[in-house]
Motif scaffolding. Structure first.
Motif, PDB file in Angstrom:
ATOM      1  N   ILE A 105       0.842  -1.197   0.000  1.00  0.00           N
ATOM      2  CA  ILE A 105       0.000   0.000   0.000  1.00  0.00           C
ATOM      3  C   ILE A 105       0.876   1.246   0.000  1.00  0.00           C
ATOM      4  O   ILE A 105       0.607   2.215  -0.692  1.00  0.00           O
ATOM      5  N   TRP A 106       1.961   1.198   0.782  1.00  0.00           N
ATOM      6  CA  TRP A 106       2.880   2.326   0.898  1.00  0.00           C
ATOM      7  C   TRP A 106       4.295   1.788   0.957  1.00  0.00           C
ATOM      8  O   TRP A 106       4.573   0.823   1.666  1.00  0.00           O
ATOM      9  N   PRO A 121       8.144   2.740   1.992  1.00  0.00           N
ATOM     10  CA  PRO A 121       8.941   3.749   2.703  1.00  0.00           C
ATOM     11  C   PRO A 121       9.918   4.436   1.742  1.00  0.00           C
ATOM     12  O   PRO A 121      10.400   3.820   0.792  1.00  0.00           O
ATOM     13  N   PRO A 122      10.241   5.706   2.021  1.00  0.00           N
ATOM     14  CA  PRO A 122      11.114   6.446   1.110  1.00  0.00           C
ATOM     15  C   PRO A 122      12.549   5.924   1.045  1.00  0.00           C
ATOM     16  O   PRO A 122      13.248   6.181   0.074  1.00  0.00           O
ATOM     17  N   SER A 123      13.009   5.210   2.082  1.00  0.00           N
ATOM     18  CA  SER A 123      14.373   4.678   2.041  1.00  0.00           C
ATOM     19  C   SER A 123      14.444   3.388   2.849  1.00  0.00           C
ATOM     20  O   SER A 123      13.553   3.067   3.636  1.00  0.00           O
ATOM     21  N   GLY A 124      15.548   2.678   2.658  1.00  0.00           N
ATOM     22  CA  GLY A 124      15.769   1.443   3.405  1.00  0.00           C
ATOM     23  C   GLY A 124      15.932   1.682   4.894  1.00  0.00           C
ATOM     24  O   GLY A 124      15.556   0.850   5.708  1.00  0.00           O
ATOM     25  N   GLU A 125      16.478   2.865   5.237  1.00  0.00           N
ATOM     26  CA  GLU A 125      16.661   3.181   6.655  1.00  0.00           C
ATOM     27  C   GLU A 125      15.316   3.346   7.355  1.00  0.00           C
ATOM     28  O   GLU A 125      15.131   2.894   8.483  1.00  0.00           O
ATOM     29  N   ILE A 126      14.374   4.006   6.674  1.00  0.00           N
ATOM     30  CA  ILE A 126      13.030   4.194   7.243  1.00  0.00           C
ATOM     31  C   ILE A 126      12.346   2.839   7.388  1.00  0.00           C
ATOM     32  O   ILE A 126      11.696   2.560   8.395  1.00  0.00           O
ATOM     33  N   GLU A 127      12.520   1.982   6.396  1.00  0.00           N
ATOM     34  CA  GLU A 127      11.925   0.649   6.452  1.00  0.00           C
ATOM     35  C   GLU A 127      12.491  -0.135   7.633  1.00  0.00           C
ATOM     36  O   GLU A 127      11.750  -0.778   8.371  1.00  0.00           O
ATOM     37  N   SER A 128      13.799  -0.052   7.836  1.00  0.00           N
ATOM     38  CA  SER A 128      14.425  -0.732   8.975  1.00  0.00           C
ATOM     39  C   SER A 128      13.929  -0.157  10.292  1.00  0.00           C
ATOM     40  O   SER A 128      13.683  -0.899  11.249  1.00  0.00           O
ATOM     41  N   LEU A 129      13.785   1.162  10.351  1.00  0.00           N
ATOM     42  CA  LEU A 129      13.282   1.807  11.561  1.00  0.00           C
ATOM     43  C   LEU A 129      11.875   1.319  11.895  1.00  0.00           C
ATOM     44  O   LEU A 129      11.583   0.955  13.033  1.00  0.00           O
ATOM     45  N   LEU A 130      11.003   1.293  10.895  1.00  0.00           N
ATOM     46  CA  LEU A 130       9.629   0.840  11.126  1.00  0.00           C
ATOM     47  C   LEU A 130       9.590  -0.619  11.558  1.00  0.00           C
ATOM     48  O   LEU A 130       8.811  -0.998  12.430  1.00  0.00           O
ATOM     49  N   PHE A 131      10.450  -1.439  10.968  1.00  0.00           N
ATOM     50  CA  PHE A 131      10.517  -2.845  11.347  1.00  0.00           C
ATOM     51  C   PHE A 131      10.966  -2.985  12.801  1.00  0.00           C
ATOM     52  O   PHE A 131      10.416  -3.774  13.568  1.00  0.00           O
ATOM     53  N   THR A 132      11.962  -2.181  13.181  1.00  0.00           N
ATOM     54  CA  THR A 132      12.467  -2.222  14.553  1.00  0.00           C
ATOM     55  C   THR A 132      11.419  -1.737  15.547  1.00  0.00           C
ATOM     56  O   THR A 132      11.244  -2.324  16.616  1.00  0.00           O
ATOM     57  N   VAL A 133      10.706  -0.682  15.195  1.00  0.00           N
ATOM     58  CA  VAL A 133       9.658  -0.160  16.075  1.00  0.00           C
ATOM     59  C   VAL A 133       8.554  -1.202  16.248  1.00  0.00           C
ATOM     60  O   VAL A 133       8.062  -1.428  17.355  1.00  0.00           O
ATOM     61  N   GLN A 134       8.180  -1.849  15.157  1.00  0.00           N
ATOM     62  CA  GLN A 134       7.153  -2.888  15.223  1.00  0.00           C
ATOM     63  C   GLN A 134       7.600  -4.025  16.144  1.00  0.00           C
ATOM     64  O   GLN A 134       6.832  -4.483  17.003  1.00  0.00           O
ATOM     65  N   GLY A 135       8.834  -4.472  15.997  1.00  0.00           N
ATOM     66  CA  GLY A 135       9.342  -5.533  16.854  1.00  0.00           C
ATOM     67  C   GLY A 135       9.424  -5.104  18.308  1.00  0.00           C
ATOM     68  O   GLY A 135       9.111  -5.879  19.218  1.00  0.00           O
ATOM     69  N   SER A 136       9.828  -3.869  18.539  1.00  0.00           N
ATOM     70  CA  SER A 136       9.932  -3.358  19.911  1.00  0.00           C
ATOM     71  C   SER A 136       8.568  -3.267  20.576  1.00  0.00           C
ATOM     72  O   SER A 136       8.413  -3.624  21.749  1.00  0.00           O
TER      73      SER A 136
END
Length: 107
Positions: free
Chosen positions: A55-56, A58-73
């Motif tokens: 659906i969306w 992320p603008p960069s791989g870093e943002i994608e990694s951040l969102l993945f980390t936040v979800q896991g946390s």
């Protein structure tokens, strides 16, 4: 130093080593399993068409990694919260049982 503190320090050192050793000794590129799966499918079936799109993106791989980390946390936080609540309930029940026994025996 207490035995428990010593054990905790040893376990912490082991965890740190388990995290750092792969970064030091493993050479290569770290990639997601979803990318590897898509590559293998295209390798065996070149006419494969993706049937689902994000659906969306992320603008960069870093943002994608951040969102993945936040979800896991957040998931870890929720799980640990419920484990803590269950532990607290069990401890409260044990304390109330012990208080009842002390009142009966008069100690």
């Amino acid at each position: 130093m207490k035995k428990r503190t010593k054990t905790n320090i040893i376990l912490l050192i082991c965890v740190i080593l388990l995290v750092l050793i792969p970064f030091i000794f493993v050479k290569g590129e770290y990639g997601g399993s979803d990318d590897q799966g898509t590559e293998q499918i295209k390798k065996f079936d070149p006419h494969y068409k993706v049937w689902a799109q994000p659906i969306w993106t992320p603008p960069s791989g870093e943002i994608e990694s951040l969102l993945f980390t936040v979800q896991g946390s957040l998931g870890t936080g929720v799980i640990c919260y419920f484990i803590g609540v269950a532990h607290g309930k069990k401890k409260a029940q044990e304390n109330s049982k012990n208080d009842g026994k002390q009142q009966v025996t008069g100690k």
